[in-house]
Scaffold this motif. Structure first.
Motif, PDB file in Angstrom:
ATOM      1  N   ASP A  40      12.862   6.585  -3.206  1.00 38.43           N
ATOM      2  CA  ASP A  40      11.751   7.537  -3.253  1.00 38.43           C
ATOM      3  C   ASP A  40      10.536   7.009  -2.493  1.00 38.43           C
ATOM      4  O   ASP A  40       9.831   7.770  -1.830  1.00 38.43           O
ATOM      5  CB  ASP A  40      11.339   7.831  -4.698  1.00 38.43           C
ATOM      6  N   ILE A  41      10.291   5.708  -2.605  1.00 35.37           N
ATOM      7  CA  ILE A  41       9.162   5.104  -1.900  1.00 35.37           C
ATOM      8  C   ILE A  41       9.353   5.266  -0.392  1.00 35.37           C
ATOM      9  O   ILE A  41       8.445   5.683   0.325  1.00 35.37           O
ATOM     10  CB  ILE A  41       8.984   3.622  -2.290  1.00 35.37           C
ATOM     11  N   ARG A  42      10.548   4.949   0.080  1.00 35.01           N
ATOM     12  CA  ARG A  42      10.822   5.083   1.518  1.00 35.01           C
ATOM     13  C   ARG A  42      10.701   6.537   1.960  1.00 35.01           C
ATOM     14  O   ARG A  42      10.129   6.836   3.013  1.00 35.01           O
ATOM     15  CB  ARG A  42      12.209   4.559   1.855  1.00 35.01           C
ATOM     16  N   GLU A  43      11.221   7.457   1.167  1.00 38.80           N
ATOM     17  CA  GLU A  43      11.134   8.878   1.499  1.00 38.80           C
ATOM     18  C   GLU A  43       9.674   9.336   1.563  1.00 38.80           C
ATOM     19  O   GLU A  43       9.307  10.129   2.428  1.00 38.80           O
ATOM     20  CB  GLU A  43      11.909   9.723   0.476  1.00 38.80           C
ATOM     21  N   TYR A  44       8.851   8.835   0.648  1.00 43.56           N
ATOM     22  CA  TYR A  44       7.434   9.188   0.658  1.00 43.56           C
ATOM     23  C   TYR A  44       6.773   8.700   1.953  1.00 43.56           C
ATOM     24  O   TYR A  44       6.037   9.442   2.597  1.00 43.56           O
ATOM     25  CB  TYR A  44       6.718   8.588  -0.563  1.00 43.56           C
ATOM     26  N   ILE A  45       7.039   7.451   2.303  1.00 42.87           N
ATOM     27  CA  ILE A  45       6.445   6.890   3.522  1.00 42.87           C
ATOM     28  C   ILE A  45       6.937   7.658   4.749  1.00 42.87           C
ATOM     29  O   ILE A  45       6.156   7.973   5.645  1.00 42.87           O
ATOM     30  CB  ILE A  45       6.744   5.374   3.635  1.00 42.87           C
ATOM     31  N   LEU A  46       8.220   7.998   4.780  1.00 43.20           N
ATOM     32  CA  LEU A  46       8.767   8.807   5.886  1.00 43.20           C
ATOM     33  C   LEU A  46       8.067  10.165   5.973  1.00 43.20           C
ATOM     34  O   LEU A  46       7.703  10.613   7.056  1.00 43.20           O
ATOM     35  CB  LEU A  46      10.270   9.028   5.699  1.00 43.20           C
ATOM     36  N   PHE A  97       0.827  -1.205   0.000  1.00 48.20           N
ATOM     37  CA  PHE A  97       0.000   0.000   0.000  1.00 48.20           C
ATOM     38  C   PHE A  97       0.864   1.260   0.000  1.00 48.20           C
ATOM     39  O   PHE A  97       0.621   2.189  -0.775  1.00 48.20           O
ATOM     40  CB  PHE A  97      -0.947   0.005   1.202  1.00 48.20           C
ATOM     41  N   GLY A  98       1.878   1.293   0.849  1.00 50.03           N
ATOM     42  CA  GLY A  98       2.773   2.447   0.900  1.00 50.03           C
ATOM     43  C   GLY A  98       3.501   2.660  -0.423  1.00 50.03           C
ATOM     44  O   GLY A  98       3.649   3.790  -0.890  1.00 50.03           O
ATOM     45  N   SER A  99       3.916   1.557  -1.042  1.00 49.58           N
ATOM     46  CA  SER A  99       4.609   1.641  -2.331  1.00 49.58           C
ATOM     47  C   SER A  99       3.688   2.171  -3.416  1.00 49.58           C
ATOM     48  O   SER A  99       4.084   3.022  -4.221  1.00 49.58           O
ATOM     49  CB  SER A  99       5.146   0.270  -2.746  1.00 49.58           C
ATOM     50  N   LEU A 100       2.460   1.677  -3.441  1.00 46.28           N
ATOM     51  CA  LEU A 100       1.511   2.135  -4.447  1.00 46.28           C
ATOM     52  C   LEU A 100       1.203   3.621  -4.272  1.00 46.28           C
ATOM     53  O   LEU A 100       1.190   4.369  -5.250  1.00 46.28           O
ATOM     54  CB  LEU A 100       0.221   1.322  -4.392  1.00 46.28           C
ATOM     55  N   CYS A 101       0.982   4.054  -3.044  1.00 42.94           N
ATOM     56  CA  CYS A 101       0.747   5.484  -2.782  1.00 42.94           C
ATOM     57  C   CYS A 101       1.931   6.318  -3.270  1.00 42.94           C
ATOM     58  O   CYS A 101       1.742   7.357  -3.908  1.00 42.94           O
ATOM     59  CB  CYS A 101       0.537   5.733  -1.290  1.00 42.94           C
ATOM     60  N   ALA A 102       3.130   5.846  -2.985  1.00 43.78           N
ATOM     61  CA  ALA A 102       4.334   6.587  -3.373  1.00 43.78           C
ATOM     62  C   ALA A 102       4.477   6.664  -4.897  1.00 43.78           C
ATOM     63  O   ALA A 102       4.804   7.723  -5.444  1.00 43.78           O
ATOM     64  CB  ALA A 102       5.566   5.938  -2.750  1.00 43.78           C
ATOM     65  N   VAL A 103       4.223   5.557  -5.570  1.00 43.67           N
ATOM     66  CA  VAL A 103       4.346   5.538  -7.035  1.00 43.67           C
ATOM     67  C   VAL A 103       3.298   6.451  -7.662  1.00 43.67           C
ATOM     68  O   VAL A 103       3.592   7.191  -8.603  1.00 43.67           O
ATOM     69  CB  VAL A 103       4.251   4.090  -7.571  1.00 43.67           C
ATOM     70  N   ILE A 104       2.075   6.425  -7.140  1.00 39.86           N
ATOM     71  CA  ILE A 104       1.032   7.324  -7.647  1.00 39.86           C
ATOM     72  C   ILE A 104       1.448   8.782  -7.457  1.00 39.86           C
ATOM     73  O   ILE A 104       1.179   9.631  -8.300  1.00 39.86           O
ATOM     74  CB  ILE A 104      -0.321   7.032  -6.962  1.00 39.86           C
ATOM     75  N   ALA A 105       2.163   9.052  -6.367  1.00 42.84           N
ATOM     76  CA  ALA A 105       2.625  10.410  -6.076  1.00 42.84           C
ATOM     77  C   ALA A 105       3.889  10.784  -6.852  1.00 42.84           C
ATOM     78  O   ALA A 105       4.368  11.910  -6.739  1.00 42.84           O
ATOM     79  CB  ALA A 105       2.868  10.564  -4.583  1.00 42.84           C
ATOM     80  N   GLY A 106       4.448   9.844  -7.619  1.00 41.04           N
ATOM     81  CA  GLY A 106       5.597  10.164  -8.464  1.00 41.04           C
ATOM     82  C   GLY A 106       6.910   9.530  -8.075  1.00 41.04           C
ATOM     83  O   GLY A 106       7.942   9.845  -8.670  1.00 41.04           O
ATOM     84  N   ALA A 107       6.915   8.630  -7.104  1.00 37.90           N
ATOM     85  CA  ALA A 107       8.163   7.963  -6.715  1.00 37.90           C
ATOM     86  C   ALA A 107       8.695   7.148  -7.893  1.00 37.90           C
ATOM     87  O   ALA A 107       7.940   6.482  -8.586  1.00 37.90           O
ATOM     88  CB  ALA A 107       7.929   7.061  -5.507  1.00 37.90           C
ATOM     89  N   LYS A 108      10.007   7.190  -8.067  1.00 44.98           N
ATOM     90  CA  LYS A 108      10.620   6.509  -9.207  1.00 44.98           C
ATOM     91  C   LYS A 108      11.548   5.367  -8.802  1.00 44.98           C
ATOM     92  O   LYS A 108      12.188   4.775  -9.647  1.00 44.98           O
ATOM     93  CB  LYS A 108      11.375   7.522 -10.050  1.00 44.98           C
TER      94      LYS A 108
END
Length: 159
Positions: A46-52, A31-42
């Motif tokens: 980036d995924i970890r930074e988004y979750i942080l 779920f966290g990965s999907l949210c991050a990718v939708i928000a532009g994580a590459k």
């Protein structure tokens, strides 16, 4: 995005990790990965930074309560998911949250991915063909083609 609906749709994905070695819940990482990718994580970092950056929101929704995995750990967890299983769940989820429109226009377009040529091994560039639902502003599918000239023959397979 309704977390419970997402969880219900993706609960069929098999967690192939050994139970005694599991520190982070598959659903949380997915779920966290999907949210991050939708928000532009590459990437994994980036995924970890988004979750942080959104950790308070995740904790308020009872996610990542015991901490956030390292980017390498996120990559390992995601790599254990069977692609076909994820694909089926993702299609089911997208179908449930988008409405179909009658007479919908599906745009089909081929693109060469910028920066995909590898000079070191002289690998050719990557050519992709995409089907896009204009009304829903949604990519329905993508397919990699061998050459730019193969786009027309790839359209029936994509559809």
């Amino acid at each position: 995005m309704h977390i419970d609906h997402f969880k219900e749709t993706f609960q069929t994905i098999t967690d192939q990790r050994q139970g005694a070695k599991v520190t982070y819940c598959l659903f949380e990482v997915l779920f966290g990965s999907l949210c991050a990718v939708i928000a532009g994580a590459k990437g994994w970092f980036d995924i970890r930074e988004y979750i942080l950056g959104h950790h308070d929101w995740f904790k308020n929704n009872n996610l990542f309560v015991s901490g956030i995995p390292a980017d390498d750990t996120i990559a390992r967890i995601i790599s254990t998911i069977e692609p076909e299983q994820f694909h089926r769940c993702f299609i089911k989820w997208m179908s449930s949250i988008h409405t179909l429109t009658e007479g919908q226009v599906i745009a089909i377009d081929g693109k060469t991915l910028r920066g995909s040529y590898n000079r070191q091994d002289r690998a050719s560039t990557i050519h992709m063909i995409s089907a896009y639902a204009s009304s829903n502003k949604l990519v329905l599918g993508q397919l990699k083609t061998e050459q730019k000239s193969n786009e027309i023959t790839a359209i029936p397979e994509l559809i």
